[in-house]
Design an enzyme around this catalytic site. Structure first.
Site, mmCIF file in Angstrom:
data_model
loop_
_atom_site.group_PDB
_atom_site.id
_atom_site.type_symbol
_atom_site.label_atom_id
_atom_site.label_comp_id
_atom_site.label_asym_id
_atom_site.label_seq_id
_atom_site.Cartn_x
_atom_site.Cartn_y
_atom_site.Cartn_z
ATOM 1 N N GLN A 1 40.772 -4.586 -7.876
ATOM 2 C CA GLN A 1 41.929 -4.537 -6.976
ATOM 3 C C GLN A 1 42.376 -5.935 -6.543
ATOM 4 O O GLN A 1 43.547 -6.256 -6.605
ATOM 5 C CB GLN A 1 41.540 -3.727 -5.734
ATOM 6 C CG GLN A 1 41.542 -2.238 -5.980
ATOM 7 C CD GLN A 1 42.950 -1.678 -5.850
ATOM 8 O OE1 GLN A 1 43.689 -2.062 -4.965
ATOM 9 N NE2 GLN A 1 43.307 -0.786 -6.737
ATOM 10 N N GLY B 1 31.571 -7.373 -6.988
ATOM 11 C CA GLY B 1 30.302 -7.047 -6.357
ATOM 12 C C GLY B 1 30.103 -5.562 -6.489
ATOM 13 O O GLY B 1 31.029 -4.836 -6.869
ATOM 14 N N ARG C 1 23.604 0.010 3.386
ATOM 15 C CA ARG C 1 24.040 -1.386 3.210
ATOM 16 C C ARG C 1 22.987 -2.178 2.418
ATOM 17 O O ARG C 1 23.302 -3.010 1.588
ATOM 18 C CB ARG C 1 24.240 -1.982 4.611
ATOM 19 C CG ARG C 1 24.796 -3.372 4.655
ATOM 20 C CD ARG C 1 24.990 -3.788 6.097
ATOM 21 N NE ARG C 1 25.165 -5.215 6.229
ATOM 22 C CZ ARG C 1 26.312 -5.850 6.083
ATOM 23 N NH1 ARG C 1 27.392 -5.193 5.781
ATOM 24 N NH2 ARG C 1 26.381 -7.165 6.230
ATOM 25 N N ASP D 1 40.197 -13.382 7.671
ATOM 26 C CA ASP D 1 40.024 -13.116 9.104
ATOM 27 C C ASP D 1 40.850 -14.106 9.927
ATOM 28 O O ASP D 1 41.461 -13.745 10.934
ATOM 29 C CB ASP D 1 38.538 -13.237 9.474
ATOM 30 C CG ASP D 1 37.677 -12.474 8.491
ATOM 31 O OD1 ASP D 1 37.696 -11.247 8.517
ATOM 32 O OD2 ASP D 1 37.013 -13.118 7.652
ATOM 33 N N HIS E 1 31.520 -12.923 7.690
ATOM 34 C CA HIS E 1 32.679 -12.067 7.388
ATOM 35 C C HIS E 1 32.223 -10.613 7.532
ATOM 36 O O HIS E 1 31.961 -9.919 6.563
ATOM 37 C CB HIS E 1 33.223 -12.333 5.985
ATOM 38 C CG HIS E 1 34.280 -11.338 5.593
ATOM 39 N ND1 HIS E 1 35.510 -11.286 6.205
ATOM 40 C CD2 HIS E 1 34.277 -10.333 4.697
ATOM 41 C CE1 HIS E 1 36.219 -10.287 5.697
ATOM 42 N NE2 HIS E 1 35.492 -9.696 4.775
ATOM 43 N N SER F 1 41.073 -3.989 1.536
ATOM 44 C CA SER F 1 42.264 -4.837 1.438
ATOM 45 C C SER F 1 42.257 -5.572 0.112
ATOM 46 O O SER F 1 41.203 -6.013 -0.363
ATOM 47 C CB SER F 1 42.265 -5.840 2.588
ATOM 48 O OG SER F 1 41.093 -6.605 2.542
HETATM 49 C C1 LMR Z 1 38.060 -6.852 4.550
HETATM 50 O O1 LMR Z 1 37.806 -7.669 5.451
HETATM 51 O O2 LMR Z 1 39.185 -6.375 4.378
HETATM 52 C C2 LMR Z 1 36.932 -6.392 3.683
HETATM 53 O O3 LMR Z 1 35.915 -7.330 3.657
HETATM 54 C C3 LMR Z 1 36.439 -5.068 4.185
HETATM 55 C C4 LMR Z 1 35.375 -4.453 3.298
HETATM 56 O O4 LMR Z 1 34.339 -4.047 3.843
HETATM 57 O O5 LMR Z 1 35.568 -4.377 2.076
#
Ligand code: LMR
Length: 323
Positions: free
Chosen positions: A7, A81, A90, A151, A179, A234
């Site tokens: 993506q 990943g 996780r 971010d 992150h 995203s």
């Molecule tokens: C994001 O910040 O949009 C991604 O890292 C979120 C995610 O967990 O894939």
């Protein structure tokens, strides 16, 4: 240039080929890497890139061979990943990604150009970058970074919306740490350019309650909010932020402006060395430097330490997966 396609890769490829990342004068050869089951789709992306007739695009290598993908690259953007699936912890994802990043570290170290710049986007981005650094000891540690510009841009955008000012007039927010949802978006040094000079974001917003609570959680949770709404994480904003990160790293940050990058800690701001932690940085001549001497008050200190603690825990867990 190389990354794994998906993506984010699909959004990123045309941006890079159009010169968004490295400017309008830099010819590009794209190396696209994906896993074997995606080989045919990857080839379709190559066909589309050719069909777009980007003037800067001088070649496209689409491959499932990590050695071919890494061969001679100057910039590696790691968007691949193992994604978390239903029922997985996780921890399960981390252990898979640790193995992936270990293997890719070796390929990059052996086959990329000596001064290759690496940007890790895939989660857990900071810890993946750390593993990559540990298993590619000949790549200078300054060359291995992870993405927190997404971010950072989200924080700029929240302030811009709140104050109803152009996002380009807001600057010098900071993302500290991981992150993840423990990151600390800090506006204490952020400013807005106005007709009568630069004004402090905190003074203009004039609502500490909002800045210390809702603003922070909105930025921390924005990735999750996108996943909930899109059913996918995203992609276009992540690709755009990756372009911003590399653009500023290579071509420099504007005078008086800093950006956030996940970089190897040198102990600045009391953050222990040995972590990839997001700091405010300025960039010049292809090198980043941590902005020094910012005053940190108690509220920020606690949040900066909490996200550092999460990174230490992730690091210990990543190492336990390698034994
Ligand atoms: C994001 O910040 O949009 C991604 O890292 C979120 C995610 O967990 O894939």
């Amino acid at each position: 240039m190389s990354w794994q396609q998906g993506q984010i890769g699909y959004a990123l490829a045309p941006m890079v080929a159009r010169g968004v990342m490295l400017g309008p004068d830099q010819p590009i050869i794209l190396h696209l890497l994906d896993i074997q089951p995606a080989a045919e789709v990857l080839n379709a992306v190559k066909m589309e890139l050719i069909d777009a007739a980007f003037p800067l695009l001088q070649g496209v290598i689409a491959t499932t061979d990590v050695v071919e993908a890494c061969m001679g690259v100057n910039i590696a953007i790691m968007v691949g990943g193992f994604p978390r699936k239903e029922g997985m912890e996780r921890k399960d994802v981390m252990s898979k990604n640790v193995e992936i990043y270990k293997a890719q570290a070796s390929a990059l170290e052996k086959h990329a150009v000596e001064n290759c710049k690496v940007l890790v986007v895939a989660n857990p981005a900071n810890t993946n970058a750390l593993i990559l650094k540990e298993f590619a000891p000949s790549i200078p540690e300054k060359n291995i970074t992870c993405l927190t510009r997404l971010d950072h841009n989200r924080a700029l955008a929240q302030i811009s919306e709140r104050l109803d000012v152009p996002v380009g007039d807001v600057k010098n927010v900071i993302i500290w740490g991981n992150h993840s949802s423990t990151q600390y978006p800090d506006v204490n040094h952020a400013t807005v350019t106005t007709g009568s000079g630069e004004k402090s974001v905190r003074q203009l917003v004039a609502d500490d309650q909002w800045l210390n609570n809702e603003f922070i959680t909105t930025v921390q949770q924005r990735g999750a909010a996108i996943i909930k709404a899109r059913k996918l994480s995203s992609a276009l904003s992540a690709a755009s932020a990756a372009c911003d990160h590399v653009h500023d790293w290579v071509l420099g940050t504007p005078k008086g402006t800093w950006v956030s990058m996940g970089v190897y800690s040198d102990g600045s701001y009391g953050i222990q060395p040995g972590l990839i932690y997001s700091f405010p940085v300025t960039c010049e001549k292809g090198e980043w430097s941590i902005v020094k001497g910012l005053k940190i008050e108690e509220f920020s200190r606690k949040k900066m330490d909490a996200t550092a603690k999460e990174l230490m825990d992730e690091k210990s867990f990543a190492y336990s997966c390698l034994k």
